[in-house]
Design a protein around this motif. Structure first.
Motif, PDB file in Angstrom:
ATOM      1  N   VAL A  14       0.818  -1.146  -0.008  1.00  0.00           N
ATOM      2  CA  VAL A  14      -0.152  -0.006  -0.149  1.00  0.00           C
ATOM      3  C   VAL A  14       0.624   1.311   0.039  1.00  0.00           C
ATOM      4  CG1 VAL A  14      -1.547   1.277   1.244  1.00  0.00           C
ATOM      5  CG2 VAL A  14      -1.866  -1.254   1.306  1.00  0.00           C
ATOM      6  N   LEU A  15       2.032   1.437   0.730  1.00  0.00           N
ATOM      7  CA  LEU A  15       2.468   2.572   0.898  1.00  0.00           C
ATOM      8  C   LEU A  15       4.116   2.631   0.271  1.00  0.00           C
ATOM      9  CD1 LEU A  15       2.335   2.784   4.872  1.00  0.00           C
ATOM     10  CD2 LEU A  15       0.648   3.749   3.204  1.00  0.00           C
ATOM     11  N   ALA A  16       4.433   3.717  -0.194  1.00  0.00           N
ATOM     12  CA  ALA A  16       5.699   4.108  -0.861  1.00  0.00           C
ATOM     13  C   ALA A  16       6.791   4.145   0.267  1.00  0.00           C
ATOM     14  CB  ALA A  16       5.617   5.374  -1.609  1.00  0.00           C
ATOM     15  N   ALA A  17       7.895   3.895  -0.054  1.00  0.00           N
ATOM     16  CA  ALA A  17       9.088   3.733   1.051  1.00  0.00           C
ATOM     17  C   ALA A  17       8.963   5.195   1.897  1.00  0.00           C
ATOM     18  CB  ALA A  17      10.496   3.723   0.213  1.00  0.00           C
ATOM     19  N   PRO A  18       8.696   6.339   1.328  1.00  0.00           N
ATOM     20  CA  PRO A  18       8.799   7.482   2.249  1.00  0.00           C
ATOM     21  C   PRO A  18       7.481   7.432   3.376  1.00  0.00           C
ATOM     22  CG  PRO A  18       9.317   8.295   0.023  1.00  0.00           C
ATOM     23  CD  PRO A  18       8.846   6.828   0.140  1.00  0.00           C
ATOM     24  N   GLU A  19       6.681   6.878   2.827  1.00  0.00           N
ATOM     25  CA  GLU A  19       5.233   6.816   3.685  1.00  0.00           C
ATOM     26  C   GLU A  19       5.574   5.765   4.953  1.00  0.00           C
ATOM     27  OE1 GLU A  19       2.346   7.618   0.007  1.00  0.00           O
ATOM     28  OE2 GLU A  19       2.712   5.673   0.692  1.00  0.00           O
ATOM     29  N   ARG A  20       6.031   4.601   4.462  1.00  0.00           N
ATOM     30  CA  ARG A  20       6.294   3.491   5.540  1.00  0.00           C
ATOM     31  C   ARG A  20       7.435   4.111   6.501  1.00  0.00           C
ATOM     32  NH1 ARG A  20       7.014   0.427   1.023  1.00  0.00           N
ATOM     33  NH2 ARG A  20       9.317   0.290   1.254  1.00  0.00           N
ATOM     34  N   GLU A  21       8.206   5.163   6.257  1.00  0.00           N
ATOM     35  CA  GLU A  21       9.015   5.716   7.195  1.00  0.00           C
ATOM     36  C   GLU A  21       8.146   6.678   8.115  1.00  0.00           C
ATOM     37  OE1 GLU A  21      12.210   7.862   5.026  1.00  0.00           O
ATOM     38  OE2 GLU A  21      13.142   6.108   4.407  1.00  0.00           O
ATOM     39  N   VAL A  22       7.487   7.459   7.596  1.00  0.00           N
ATOM     40  CA  VAL A  22       6.485   8.327   8.217  1.00  0.00           C
ATOM     41  C   VAL A  22       5.472   7.535   9.157  1.00  0.00           C
ATOM     42  CG1 VAL A  22       4.746   9.923   8.234  1.00  0.00           C
ATOM     43  CG2 VAL A  22       6.560  10.007   6.601  1.00  0.00           C
ATOM     44  N   LEU A  23       5.028   6.471   8.691  1.00  0.00           N
ATOM     45  CA  LEU A  23       4.130   5.466   9.676  1.00  0.00           C
ATOM     46  C   LEU A  23       5.016   5.098  10.827  1.00  0.00           C
ATOM     47  CD1 LEU A  23       1.255   4.739   9.547  1.00  0.00           C
ATOM     48  CD2 LEU A  23       2.037   2.189   8.606  1.00  0.00           C
ATOM     49  N   ALA A  24       6.181   4.428  10.460  1.00  0.00           N
ATOM     50  CA  ALA A  24       7.092   3.890  11.461  1.00  0.00           C
ATOM     51  C   ALA A  24       7.543   4.784  12.726  1.00  0.00           C
ATOM     52  CB  ALA A  24       8.112   3.193  10.786  1.00  0.00           C
ATOM     53  N   ALA A  25       7.403   6.141  12.323  1.00  0.00           N
ATOM     54  CA  ALA A  25       7.981   7.271  13.264  1.00  0.00           C
ATOM     55  C   ALA A  25       6.920   7.681  13.997  1.00  0.00           C
ATOM     56  CB  ALA A  25       8.472   8.260  12.463  1.00  0.00           C
ATOM     57  N   LEU A  26       5.496   6.990  13.712  1.00  0.00           N
ATOM     58  CA  LEU A  26       4.533   7.620  14.474  1.00  0.00           C
ATOM     59  C   LEU A  26       4.245   6.844  15.916  1.00  0.00           C
ATOM     60  CD1 LEU A  26       1.866   8.159  11.892  1.00  0.00           C
ATOM     61  CD2 LEU A  26       2.889   9.858  13.129  1.00  0.00           C
ATOM     62  N   PRO A  27       3.547   7.238  16.892  1.00  0.00           N
ATOM     63  CA  PRO A  27       3.404   6.465  18.130  1.00  0.00           C
ATOM     64  C   PRO A  27       2.394   5.576  17.831  1.00  0.00           C
ATOM     65  CG  PRO A  27       3.035   8.878  18.715  1.00  0.00           C
ATOM     66  CD  PRO A  27       3.341   8.775  17.153  1.00  0.00           C
ATOM     67  N   PRO A  28       2.614   4.257  18.342  1.00  0.00           N
ATOM     68  CA  PRO A  28       1.630   3.100  17.927  1.00  0.00           C
ATOM     69  C   PRO A  28       0.361   3.498  17.874  1.00  0.00           C
ATOM     70  CG  PRO A  28       3.411   2.518  19.747  1.00  0.00           C
ATOM     71  CD  PRO A  28       3.382   3.838  19.408  1.00  0.00           C
ATOM     72  N   GLY A  29      -0.297   4.259  18.889  1.00  0.00           N
ATOM     73  CA  GLY A  29      -1.743   4.702  18.998  1.00  0.00           C
ATOM     74  C   GLY A  29      -2.288   5.497  17.765  1.00  0.00           C
ATOM     75  N   GLU A  30      -1.386   6.023  16.779  1.00  0.00           N
ATOM     76  CA  GLU A  30      -1.523   6.798  15.843  1.00  0.00           C
ATOM     77  C   GLU A  30      -1.189   6.258  14.397  1.00  0.00           C
ATOM     78  OE1 GLU A  30       0.321  10.887  15.933  1.00  0.00           O
ATOM     79  OE2 GLU A  30      -0.212  10.829  18.107  1.00  0.00           O
ATOM     80  N   ARG A  31      -0.841   5.149  14.409  1.00  0.00           N
ATOM     81  CA  ARG A  31      -0.632   4.397  13.126  1.00  0.00           C
ATOM     82  C   ARG A  31      -1.679   3.808  12.327  1.00  0.00           C
ATOM     83  NH1 ARG A  31       2.878  -0.016  13.581  1.00  0.00           N
ATOM     84  NH2 ARG A  31       3.791   0.455  11.586  1.00  0.00           N
ATOM     85  N   ARG A  32      -2.733   3.303  13.011  1.00  0.00           N
ATOM     86  CA  ARG A  32      -3.672   2.715  12.387  1.00  0.00           C
ATOM     87  C   ARG A  32      -4.633   3.900  11.767  1.00  0.00           C
ATOM     88  NH1 ARG A  32      -8.722  -0.289  15.543  1.00  0.00           N
ATOM     89  NH2 ARG A  32      -8.969   1.580  16.339  1.00  0.00           N
ATOM     90  N   ARG A  33      -4.911   5.048  12.270  1.00  0.00           N
ATOM     91  CA  ARG A  33      -5.529   6.112  11.577  1.00  0.00           C
ATOM     92  C   ARG A  33      -4.693   6.611  10.529  1.00  0.00           C
ATOM     93  NH1 ARG A  33      -4.747  11.209  11.002  1.00  0.00           N
ATOM     94  NH2 ARG A  33      -2.800  10.948  12.420  1.00  0.00           N
TER      95      ARG A  33
END
Length: 236
Positions: free
Chosen positions: A133-152
């Motif tokens: 689903v995600l491009a590489a830069p998006e995966r980096e953004v997602l990984a940097a988020l707190p766990p509680g914000e990743r699903r949203r």
């Protein structure tokens, strides 16, 4: 000179299934309706078709019973394409998820192809499908988020990309990971797009479907989007 905007009307509904809503289904739609096994799938389908006919009747002056959709795919010629109303100068898109159905409509001079998507946030295994689903830069953004914000955040990415692919008519036949959009906390924007499905111009806007959902609308245009909403999503 101020850049003209592209007006997009967004209509929300809750899925219901009543005999009066099935009256205007054509033969192909009735067959599709009958194939659904779950009552909630039947309700989402017939509500979407009713919502489309109601909005398009108002936009075109056609009686709802005379509205017949084409679902020919512009890319392969099959009959699985997005619903269209040829020859009427309107473009629309439908989506549903969970307890919401949404329609986006563009009409008038300069009307453009539109796509809309709503996604109910789920407990799907984000890590297992992130590469699809995600491009590489998006995966980096997602990984940097707190766990509680990743699903949203993941579902925000998903809804933006699916809206784009519905606007082009590719749907899930084109890879989402080839699209790079802005971070979920930033205004929706296409930053890069690789591959055969890419288009040179597209605009995005996030919608506000309420807690537990993500939704976006896309249009194939260079003009800024002016989204009007025909009422918020109805409450549960």
């Amino acid at each position: 000179m101020e850049t003209p905007v592209l007006e997009i009307a967004v209509h929300w509904a809750r899925p219901v299934d009543e005999p009066s809503m099935r009256v205007h289904l054509d033969d192909a739609e009735q067959i599709r309706y009958d194939r659904f096994l779950r009552a909630e799938d039947k309700a989402r389908f017939v509500t979407g078709r009713t919502l489309a006919r109601t909005a398009l009747a108002e936009a075109t002056g056609l009686p709802p019973e005379e509205i017949r959709f084409s679902t020919d795919c512009e890319h392969c010629g099959g009959t699985h394409g997005k619903p269209r109303l040829p020859g009427r100068g309107v473009h629309f898109s439908l989506s549903h998820s969970g307890g919401l159905v949404v329609l986006a409509l563009s009409r008038g001079a300069g009307a453009a192809e539109v796509g809309v998507d709503v996604e109910r946030e789920s407990d799907r295994d984000i890590d297992s499908i992130a590469d699809m689903v995600l491009a590489a830069p998006e995966r980096e953004v997602l990984a940097a988020l707190p766990p509680g914000e990743r699903r949203r955040a993941f579902h925000a990415y998903w809804s933006r990309k699916e809206a784009l692919l519905k606007a082009t008519g590719h749907g899930l036949a084109a890879p989402m990971s080839a699209i790079h959009v802005s971070a979920p906390a930033a205004p929706a924007e296409v930053l890069a797009w690789e591959g055969e499905a890419a288009v040179p111009t597209a605009r995005l806007a996030d919608l506000s479907p309420g807690p537990g959902y993500a939704a976006s609308v896309a249009a194939l245009t260079t003009r800024p989007l002016a989204v009007t909403v025909a009422g918020p999503p109805p409450p549960d």
